[in-house]
Design a protein around this motif. Structure first.
Motif, PDB file in Angstrom:
ATOM      1  N   SER A 123      18.193  18.198 -36.398  1.00 53.02           N
ATOM      2  CA  SER A 123      17.940  18.124 -37.076  1.00 53.02           C
ATOM      3  C   SER A 123      18.377  18.016 -38.270  1.00 53.02           C
ATOM      4  CB  SER A 123      16.738  19.372 -37.379  1.00 53.02           C
ATOM      5  OG  SER A 123      17.814  20.026 -37.710  1.00 53.02           O
ATOM      6  N   HIS A 168      16.958  22.526 -40.956  1.00 53.02           N
ATOM      7  CA  HIS A 168      15.744  23.388 -39.906  1.00 53.02           C
ATOM      8  C   HIS A 168      16.106  24.484 -39.138  1.00 53.02           C
ATOM      9  CE1 HIS A 168      13.564  19.601 -39.652  1.00 53.02           C
ATOM     10  NE2 HIS A 168      12.391  20.153 -39.742  1.00 53.02           N
ATOM     11  N   THR A 212       9.678  19.766 -33.772  1.00 51.28           N
ATOM     12  CA  THR A 212       9.476  19.296 -34.737  1.00 51.28           C
ATOM     13  C   THR A 212       8.939  17.862 -35.144  1.00 51.28           C
ATOM     14  OG1 THR A 212      11.327  18.024 -33.631  1.00 51.28           O
ATOM     15  CG2 THR A 212      11.731  19.543 -35.203  1.00 51.28           C
ATOM     16  N   GLU A 221       7.539  23.761 -35.800  1.00 53.02           N
ATOM     17  CA  GLU A 221       8.845  23.785 -36.424  1.00 53.02           C
ATOM     18  C   GLU A 221       9.731  25.571 -35.884  1.00 53.02           C
ATOM     19  OE1 GLU A 221      10.082  21.941 -40.304  1.00 53.02           O
ATOM     20  OE2 GLU A 221       8.912  20.219 -39.580  1.00 53.02           O
ATOM     21  N   HIS A 237      11.193  13.500 -38.820  1.00 57.62           N
ATOM     22  CA  HIS A 237      12.266  14.333 -38.790  1.00 57.62           C
ATOM     23  C   HIS A 237      11.843  15.849 -39.394  1.00 57.62           C
ATOM     24  CE1 HIS A 237      15.420  10.736 -40.574  1.00 57.62           C
ATOM     25  NE2 HIS A 237      14.723  10.958 -39.272  1.00 57.62           N
TER      26      HIS A 237
END
Length: 470
Positions: A87, A91, A157, A210, A427
């Motif tokens: 990531s 995260h 994500t 997330e 992202h």
């Protein structure tokens, strides 16, 4: 505007100490507190500083994840899920300390339902491993973010990638997930049916959360037949505006491209440096078509005509698998290729997404902003769905340069939002995009906050991510 929200959260020292003891006894050598491993589980290719957890537990099953979460919930200790560490927005940082749950050992492919075109896997299965396993079935999983990410992380994500223009993102391709919730309960969000009107869409709630609402441990995803024929190639253009307009017309005419990727002139220089391609250093589109032999030939011909109308070409395409693999490996290595433009620099990789009709305008304005800011920042993009990435290179010992890069990225995010787009197409928010969520979603942020409070009242699930501080 601060680019990243790297606040340090209040630590529960007594709770953390208690949980460290519980997990050491429960998991033995599969629970680690060494500095190197803890740092590894908070550091990715992001430029953001590392905030390490207090311990890392390597789990093997949903039930083991449940044991970890129950211990953390009882003592109000943060839980941070970890897949493969690819990531880009912080995260997996642990701003309040806590426990990193490493799911990479949960790598079993549980059931392939070839007749239904779906597969159930554990969260640690990577996309490359899944497609290797599926090779003899005639099926494949198309979501390709570039990195060999885990499917659990990709779901968390809401990842997409080069194939999204044809096959969609993780949002469209996840049928169901199994997750451990903040209270330690295990929830399966749906059955395998392709559609349902039964209750709230819990699958979509967890896909893209997330890790802030629960830990995904299993998921069922759609599969597709491997195309009979695949062709692809590269088409140069005189400028970015022309390339983007060719993309817009291709999409609007309904040409079923599987991938259509923009690399600007600076990006092509980086590709040549890294992959030794020898292409002209002008903006280029990398294009791929899936279908029958006749279908992909017709699609390539149509695209070539569209490109020529905007001064593009010659469009050289091939059905040779080895040549196509070489081209797409160069595209997937864009991050490392970009680093060759400024050896010793660090990279801030960011992405935005806008409606396809605003794509050319957004990229042209962004290139002008890069030039005016004196930055080295190549652009690549999954432009078939309006998504593009910028890799800004900077000297981490130069505070003014860091400030200039962060100011540029802030302007880029706000530019996309002003065009009715988003501050991140794939992202995710993490820590790096938190400041822009209120500008994009407005009062929706408070609805998200209410959901988080209801499901995770003690804020133990990946705290400090997605939601801005009050």
């Amino acid at each position: 505007m601060a680019l990243a929200d790297l606040r340090t959260l209040e630590r529960n020292e007594d709770g953390i100490a208690t949980v460290l003891g519980i997990l050491a006894q429960r998991f033995g050598e599969r629970f680690q507190t060494g500095q190197a491993i803890r740092t590894q589980h908070s550091h990715t290719t992001t430029y953001l500083p590392s905030q390490a957890p207090d311990g890392v537990v390597f789990v093997k099953s949903t039930e083991e994840v449940q044991d970890v979460v129950r211990a953390c919930a009882a003592h109000r200790v943060p839980v941070i899920p970890f897949g493969t560490g690819t990531s880009l927005e912080g995260h997996i940082n642990a701003p309040g300390g806590g426990i990193s749950i490493d799911l990479s050992g949960m790598d079993r492919i549980l059931a392939v339902h070839a007749e239904d075109l779906d597969v159930t896997v554990e969260a640690g299965v990577t996309r490359q491993d899944l497609n290797t396993y599926l090779r003899d079935t005639g099926l494949f999983f198309p979501i390709d973010p570039g990195a060999n990410a885990s499917l659990g992380g990709m779901a968390s994500t809401r990842a997409s990638g080069t194939n999204a223009v044809r096959y969609g993102t993780m949002r469209e391709n996840v049928l169901s997930v199994k997750a451990v919730m903040p209270d330690g309960s295990i929830v399966t969000t749906a059955k395998r049916a392709r559609k349902s009107s039964a209750g709230y869409d819990l699958t979509r709630l967890l896909v893209g959360a997330e890790g802030t609402l629960g830990v995904i441990t299993e998921l069922t995803v759609k599969l597709y037949g491997i195309p009979q024929a695949i062709s692809g190639g590269v088409c140069p253009f005189p400028d970015v505006d022309s390339a983007c307009k060719a993309v817009i017309e291709t999409v609007q005419m309904g040409v079923p491209v599987a991938r259509i990727e923009l690399i600007n002139a600076l990006g092509m220089r980086a590709f040549n440096n890294y992959a030794k391609l020898g292409f002209a250093e002008t903006p280029c589109l990398f294009v791929e078509f899936h279908g029958t032999d006749a279908g992909v030939a017709e699609q390539a011909e149509t695209f070539g005509e569209i490109a020529a109308g905007y001064g593009g070409g010659p469009f050289r395409w091939t059905a040779d698998a080895e040549e196509r693999t070489r081209l797409w490996k160069a595209r997937h290595d864009a991050y490392w290729a970009g680093m060759t433009l400024r050896p010793g620099a660090r990279a801030l990789s960011t992405d935005v997404c806008v409606p396809i009709s605003r794509l050319a305008e957004c990229i042209v304005e962004t290139e002008a902003d890069i030039a005016q800011s004196g930055l080295v920042a190549p652009i690549v993009g999954h432009v078939g769905d309006g998504n593009f990435h910028v890799l800004a290179l900077m000297d981490m010992d130069d505070a003014r340069e860091i400030e200039a890069v962060e100011a540029f990225v802030a302007r880029l995010n706000m530019r996309a939002i002003a065009m009715d787009g988003t501050c991140t197409g794939e992202h995710g928010v993490g820590q790096g995009k938190i400041a822009f969520l209120p500008y994009e979603l407005g009062a929706g942020v408070e609805v998200m906050r209410a959901i988080k409070q209801a499901i995770d009242p003690d804020n133990i699930m990946n705290p400090g991510k997605v939601l801005p501080a009050r």
